[in-house]
Design an enzyme around this catalytic site. Structure first.
Site, PDB file in Angstrom:
ATOM      1  N   LYS A  80     -19.181  15.806 -53.548  1.00  0.00           N
ATOM      2  CA  LYS A  80     -18.353  15.523 -52.469  1.00  0.00           C
ATOM      3  C   LYS A  80     -17.329  16.682 -52.158  1.00  0.00           C
ATOM      4  O   LYS A  80     -16.858  17.100 -53.158  1.00  0.00           O
ATOM      5  CB  LYS A  80     -17.818  14.195 -52.376  1.00  0.00           C
ATOM      6  CG  LYS A  80     -17.104  13.975 -51.015  1.00  0.00           C
ATOM      7  CD  LYS A  80     -16.562  12.563 -51.052  1.00  0.00           C
ATOM      8  CE  LYS A  80     -15.806  12.030 -49.659  1.00  0.00           C
ATOM      9  NZ  LYS A  80     -15.286  10.473 -50.082  1.00  0.00           N
ATOM     10  N   SER A 155     -16.026   7.748 -45.888  1.00  0.00           N
ATOM     11  CA  SER A 155     -15.932   9.227 -45.670  1.00  0.00           C
ATOM     12  C   SER A 155     -17.070   9.978 -46.258  1.00  0.00           C
ATOM     13  O   SER A 155     -17.282  11.125 -45.722  1.00  0.00           O
ATOM     14  CB  SER A 155     -14.572   9.835 -46.105  1.00  0.00           C
ATOM     15  OG  SER A 155     -14.373   9.616 -47.428  1.00  0.00           O
ATOM     16  N   SER A 179     -15.308   4.526 -49.324  1.00  0.00           N
ATOM     17  CA  SER A 179     -15.941   5.723 -48.707  1.00  0.00           C
ATOM     18  C   SER A 179     -17.172   5.957 -49.901  1.00  0.00           C
ATOM     19  O   SER A 179     -18.071   6.847 -49.506  1.00  0.00           O
ATOM     20  CB  SER A 179     -15.135   6.810 -48.757  1.00  0.00           C
ATOM     21  OG  SER A 179     -14.297   6.610 -47.649  1.00  0.00           O
TER      22      SER A 179
HETATM   23  N1  GLN Z   1     -12.549   4.356 -44.178  1.00  0.00           N
HETATM   24  C1  GLN Z   1     -11.483   4.352 -45.339  1.00  0.00           C
HETATM   25  C2  GLN Z   1     -10.308   5.089 -44.587  1.00  0.00           C
HETATM   26  O1  GLN Z   1     -10.668   5.704 -43.513  1.00  0.00           O
HETATM   27  C3  GLN Z   1     -11.872   4.696 -46.601  1.00  0.00           C
HETATM   28  C4  GLN Z   1     -11.403   6.107 -47.050  1.00  0.00           C
HETATM   29  C5  GLN Z   1     -12.056   6.415 -48.548  1.00  0.00           C
HETATM   30  O2  GLN Z   1     -12.485   5.443 -49.060  1.00  0.00           O
HETATM   31  N2  GLN Z   1     -11.946   7.495 -48.780  1.00  0.00           N
HETATM   32  O3  GLN Z   1      -9.435   5.411 -45.261  1.00  0.00           O
END
Ligand code: GLN
Length: 506
Positions: A80, A155, A179
Site C-alpha cells: 500500500k 482505504s 481499511s
Molecule cells: N474508513 C475509515 C476512515 O475513513 C478507515 C480508515 C483506515 O482504516 N485507514 O477513517
C-alpha cells in the site's frame, strides 16, 4: 500449465522451495497479469518491474547456491502506498507527496526485502488512508474486480483489488478504522488487522498514530498467517511496539483448517447486526454461525453497549490525531511546493498555497474538524469526551472476552456500493466502518474472511460478504484458528475458493 497467478502464496512458496518454479517466472507472471488487467482495475499507482525482477533473480541465485531462505522467499508482494519504500514513490494517495522519493524503508518493508520477496509496486488508496471506497485517491479510483462499476472498499482498495484480480499473491494494507478488513469483505479476500503494537509503524505515513496498524491482505487465511509472522515482532524504532514474540499464527491456521473448534466460545455482538445491515449480509453471517456450531464451537450472544458511540468517538479522535500528523506537509520538507500566485513568498504563504493545492476535500474536512476538536475551550468537550468513550469501549471488550474467546460480526454492513454513490455524503461513507472501528479503538486484532455472496439491494450480480472475527490483544492466533476453520468448511461447500466465482477479467 496451471496459471501461477491463481495459486495461494503458501502453495507458490512450496513450489519455489521444491524448485518446480523460479521466482523470476513467478514475478513475470504477475507483472504480465498487471499489464493485462490493471488498465481496468487500477490497483497500482506505481509498478517497478525492474526492481521486482532484480530481487527475483537474486533470490533464485541464492536458492540455487543452497542458501537457507525464508519460507516466503521469491513470492512477490504489493505494498500500500502509505508505507514508505526507499527509492520508490510513496504518495499515500495524495498530490502533496507527488514526486517525493523516501530515503529509507519502513521496518516491514525491510523485513520483506530481507526475506527475498520481490515488491511488484505500490497500491492505490484513499488519500492518507481516509475513506472507505478508494475514491478519495488523488490518482483516480480503483475498480472492484467483481463489478467494475463498484468500489473495492477503502482505504486500501488497491491492495484488496490486486489480490482479487490475481495481480499479486500477497499485499500489505493498513487499518486505522477498517481499511484492511472492509476492502477484504467487499472483494472476497482475507484481511487482518493485527494487535496494536505487534507490527511496527516505523515508516508508515501516519494517519492516526494511536489507531494505525499494518497487516496482511491475502486470498487465504494461511497466507495471512505466513505474512503476519514475517512483518510482526518488536521494533525499537516504534515506541509503541510490543516487546514480546508473536503467538504461533501459522500453527493456529493449520490447526483451524483441520476443522475442530470444540471448546471455542464465540460471541455474537448484539450491537453489530440487525438494523443497517443488508439482509443478504446478515443471512450469510447467520449461515457462518451455523458452520462454527457444526465445527463444535459454542455460539452465544454478547452485548457491548457502548459500541453505538464508537463511530462518533473515532471521528473525533482520528481527525484530532490526523490534523497533528499532517501538519508536517508544509511545502518545504516533502513533495509538492506551491508558491502563492501573488504577494510575498513567506513560509506561511507557501504552506497555505501548498496545502490548499495538495490536499483533497476529505483530508481538508478532517484537518478542520480535528483542529477544531483540539482547540482551547473545546478540547474537553470533544477530544476529552471521545477518549472517555474509547475507555468504555475497551471495557466492553474486556467484559465480553471474560465470557468468550472470540467475538464475531459481519465485517461491513453492505456489499460493495456503486462508484460515486456515497462520495458526496461523508456520513454515509463513514458508516461502512461501524463494525470495524471498535477494534481499532481498543487496539485488539481482527480478521475478515470471505463468507459468501449476495445480490446488492438494487439487484444484479452477486457480490462478496465478509465475516469478522475479533480476539483479545496479543491473542491474534485465535483469529487464525477460527478463520481457517470457517474458510475450510465454506470452501468445501462451495467446491473451491470464492474468488473462483468472480467474473473473468481481461
Ligand atoms: N474508513 C475509515 C476512515 O475513513 C478507515 C480508515 C483506515 O482504516 N485507514 O477513517
Amino acid at each position: 500449465m496451471t496459471d501461477l497467478t491463481r495459486l495461494s502464496a503458501a502453495v507458490l512458496a512450496e513450489k519455489l522451495r521444491a524448485r518446480e518454479i523460479t521466482s523470476v517466472d513467478l514475478t513475470q507472471a504477475f507483472l504480465d497479469r498487471i499489464v493485462s488487467v490493471d488498465g481496468a482495475i487500477h490497483a497500482f499507482l506505481h509498478v517497478d518491474a525492474d526492481a521486482a525482477l532484480a530481487t527475483a533473480r537474486d533470490v533464485d541465485a541464492r536458492r540455487e547456491a543452497g542458501e537457507d531462505l525464508h519460507p516466503l522467499a521469491g513470492v512477490p508482494i504489493a505494498v500500500k502506498d502509505v508505507v514508505v519504500t526507499k527509492g520508490q514513490p510513496s504518495t499515500a494517495g495524495s498530490k502533496i507527496l507527488e514526486g517525493w522519493i523516501p530515503p529509507y524503508d519502513a521496518t516491514l518493508v525491510e523485513k520483506i526485502r530481507a526475506a527475498g520477496m520481490p515488491i511488484l509496486g505500490k497500491t492505490n488508496m484513499d488519500e492518507f488512508a481516509m475513506g472507505s471506497s478508494t475514491e478519495h485517491s488523488a490518482y483516480g479510483n480503483t475498480h472492484n474486480p467483481w463489478d467494475l462499476e463498484r468500489i473495492p472498499g477503502g482505504s486500501g482498495g488497491g491492495s484488496a483489488a490486486a489480490l482479487a484480480s490475481f495481480e499479486a499473491p500477497l499485499a500489505i494494507g493498513t487499518d486505522t478504522g477498517g481499511s484492511i478488513r472492509q476492502p477484504g469483505a467487499v472483494t472476497g479476500t482475507v484481511g487482518v488487522k493485527p494487535t496494536y503494537g505487534s507490527v511496527s509503524r516505523y515508516g508508515l505515513i501516519a494517519l492516526a498514530s494511536s489507531l494505525d496498524q499494518a497487516g496482511p491482505v491475502t486470498r487465504t487465511v494461511l497466507d495471512s498467517a505466513l505474512l503476519h509472522e514475517l512483518i510482526g515482532g518488536h521494533d525499537p524504532r516504534d515506541s509503541t511496539s510490543i516487546d514480546e514474540p508473536l503467538p504461533d499464527l501459522v500453527e493456529a491456521a493449520r490447526q483451524g483448517a483441520a476443522g475442530d473448534l470444540s471448546g471455542v466460545r464465540v460471541g455474537v455482538v448484539t450491537e453489530l447486526q440487525g438494523e443497517g445491515y443488508q439482509e443478504g449480509v446478515q443471512a450469510r453471517f447467520d449461515e457462518s454461525l451455523d458452520i462454527l456450531r457444526a465445527a463444535g464451537a459454542e455460539v452465544v450472544e454478547v452485548s457491548c453497549p457502548h459500541f453505538e458511540y464508537a463511530l462518533a468517538a473515532y471521528y473525533l479522535i482520528l481527525p484530532a490525531e490526523a490534523s497533528s500528523n499532517l501538519a508536517k506537509f508544509d511545502g518545504m520538507r516533502f513533495g509538492l511546493r506551491v508558491e502563492p500566485e501573488e504577494g510575498p513568498v513567506t513560509a506561511e504563504r507557501v504552506m497555505a498555497a501548498t496545502r490548499g493545492a495538495g490536499f483533497g476535500d476529505e483530508v481538508k474536512r478532517r484537518i478542520i474538524l480535528g483542529t477544531y476538536a483540539l482547540s482551547a475551550g473545546y478540547y474537553d468537550a470533544y477530544y476529552g469526551s471521545a477518549q472517555k468513550v474509547r475507555t468504555l469501549i475497551q471495557q466492553d471488550f474486556d467484559a465480553a472476552f471474560g465470557q468468550v474467546d472470540v467475538l464475531v460480526s459481519p465485517t461491513a454492513p453492505t456489499t460493495a456500493f456503486r462508484l460515486g454513490e456515497k462520495l458526496d455524503d461523508p456520513l454515509a461513507m463513514y458508516l461502512n466502518d461501524v463494525a470495524t472501528i471498535p477494534a481499532n479503538l481498543a487496539g485488539i486484532p481482527g480478521i475478515s474472511v470471505p463468507n459468501g455472496l449476495t445480490a446488492p439491494p438494487e439487484g444484479g450480480a452477486e457480490l462478496p460478504t465478509g465475516f469478522q472475527i475479533l480476539a483479545p490483544a496479543k491473542a491474534d492466533d485465535r483469529l487464525y484458528r477460527v478463520g481457517a476453520a470457517l474458510e475450510a468448511a465454506l470452501e468445501k461447500s462451495w467446491g473451491g475458493p470464492l474468488l473462483d466465482r468472480a467474473p473473468e477479467l481481461g
